[in-house]
Design a protein around this motif. Structure first.
Motif, PDB file in Angstrom:
ATOM      1  N   GLU A 136     -17.353  39.689  39.916  1.00  0.00           N
ATOM      2  CA  GLU A 136     -17.151  38.254  40.125  1.00  0.00           C
ATOM      3  C   GLU A 136     -16.120  37.922  41.203  1.00  0.00           C
ATOM      4  OE1 GLU A 136     -19.111  36.130  39.029  1.00  0.00           O
ATOM      5  OE2 GLU A 136     -20.036  37.051  37.270  1.00  0.00           O
ATOM      6  N   GLN A 155     -14.546  38.345  47.381  1.00  0.00           N
ATOM      7  CA  GLN A 155     -14.829  36.917  47.479  1.00  0.00           C
ATOM      8  C   GLN A 155     -13.672  36.192  48.174  1.00  0.00           C
ATOM      9  OE1 GLN A 155     -17.709  35.523  46.663  1.00  0.00           O
ATOM     10  NE2 GLN A 155     -18.497  37.494  45.933  1.00  0.00           N
ATOM     11  N   LYS A 156     -14.003  35.044  48.767  1.00  0.00           N
ATOM     12  CA  LYS A 156     -12.992  34.203  49.400  1.00  0.00           C
ATOM     13  C   LYS A 156     -12.784  32.945  48.553  1.00  0.00           C
ATOM     14  CE  LYS A 156     -13.981  35.709  54.124  1.00  0.00           C
ATOM     15  NZ  LYS A 156     -14.421  35.286  55.483  1.00  0.00           N
ATOM     16  N   ASN A 206     -18.677  31.308  47.403  1.00  0.00           N
ATOM     17  CA  ASN A 206     -20.071  31.455  46.947  1.00  0.00           C
ATOM     18  C   ASN A 206     -20.469  30.340  45.974  1.00  0.00           C
ATOM     19  OD1 ASN A 206     -18.899  32.155  44.489  1.00  0.00           O
ATOM     20  ND2 ASN A 206     -19.525  34.296  44.560  1.00  0.00           N
ATOM     21  N   LEU A 265     -14.731  29.600  44.517  1.00  0.00           N
ATOM     22  CA  LEU A 265     -15.032  30.630  45.497  1.00  0.00           C
ATOM     23  C   LEU A 265     -15.995  30.085  46.552  1.00  0.00           C
ATOM     24  CD1 LEU A 265     -15.527  33.681  43.094  1.00  0.00           C
ATOM     25  CD2 LEU A 265     -13.418  32.916  44.203  1.00  0.00           C
ATOM     26  N   LYS A 296      -9.988  36.824  51.866  1.00  0.00           N
ATOM     27  CA  LYS A 296     -10.793  37.649  50.971  1.00  0.00           C
ATOM     28  C   LYS A 296      -9.909  38.352  49.948  1.00  0.00           C
ATOM     29  CE  LYS A 296     -14.170  39.909  52.881  1.00  0.00           C
ATOM     30  NZ  LYS A 296     -14.961  40.916  53.631  1.00  0.00           N
TER      31      LYS A 296
END
Length: 200
Positions: A15, A19-20, A58, A56, A108
């Protein structure tokens, strides 16, 4: 490593790793005192009642909170559907533009360390004021997450700093976010843990 710990690490990796972050929110108890906020303890420390929520890039919302997945009070997390800004007794604060978080927006997550605390002792079970069971027990909980963003690190811990700091709580129904290694060293988050597991 237990199966439960392995699944915990896998969930974190799936998860969050790589990720950013596009936004950061604090969920606080709505004390309804005035317009002031109490989360800024110092330039390097934020104190939060309930949870930290990452939006995030995403599109997912990840809520980092104290929970009892392993034992009260460990660092847990959940994927949530939305920011619940109308939950009675609570409020959501957008802290994305605070000096501490804005430099990490768009960065990130390159590593996460899970810092565990282990305690052993005797647990006693009562029924009708009578002792019905007494046994030795080992308690292990994830007390702190160390999140790495390139050269920057942030620590999120189930830790509460008291007003006079004479009796700080290291297993707390509270989150403290530390933004500098100096602050982390002052409160001995890395020094006091029993074991560490790094996810990269």
């Amino acid at each position: 490593m237990t199966e439960k710990e392995r699944k915990y690490y896998d969930r974190i990796k799936n998860e969050l790793m790589g990720q950013k972050i596009s936004g950061v929110y604090y969920q606080e108890i709505n004390w309804e005192t005035d317009d002031s906020e109490f989360w800024s303890f110092s330039a390097d420390i934020h104190s939060v009642d309930m949870s930290v929520i990452f939006r995030l890039e995403n599109g997912k919302l990840i809520q980092i909170l104290w929970d009892s997945e392993f034992y009260s009070y460990g660092v847990g997390f959940a994927v949530i559907d939305k920011l619940d800004e109308e939950k009675e007794g609570f409020k959501i604060l957008n802290v994305s533009k605070s000096e501490n978080w804005k430099k990490l927006i768009g960065e990130k997550i390159s590593g996460i360390g899970v810092l565990w605390d282990i305690s052993s002792g005797i647990t006693i079970e009562y029924k009708d004021n009578q002792v019905i069971n007494c046994k030795n027990a080992v308690i292990k909980l994830p007390q702190t997450w160390e999140l790495t963003f390139g050269k920057n690190k942030v620590w999120i811990a189930t830790f509460e700093i008291t007003e006079d700091e004479s009796d700080n709580y290291y297993w707390a129904d509270h989150l403290t976010i530390l933004f500098s290694n100096e602050a982390q060293k002052k409160y001995k988050l890395s020094e006091n843990v029993s074991s560490k597991h790094y996810i990269a």
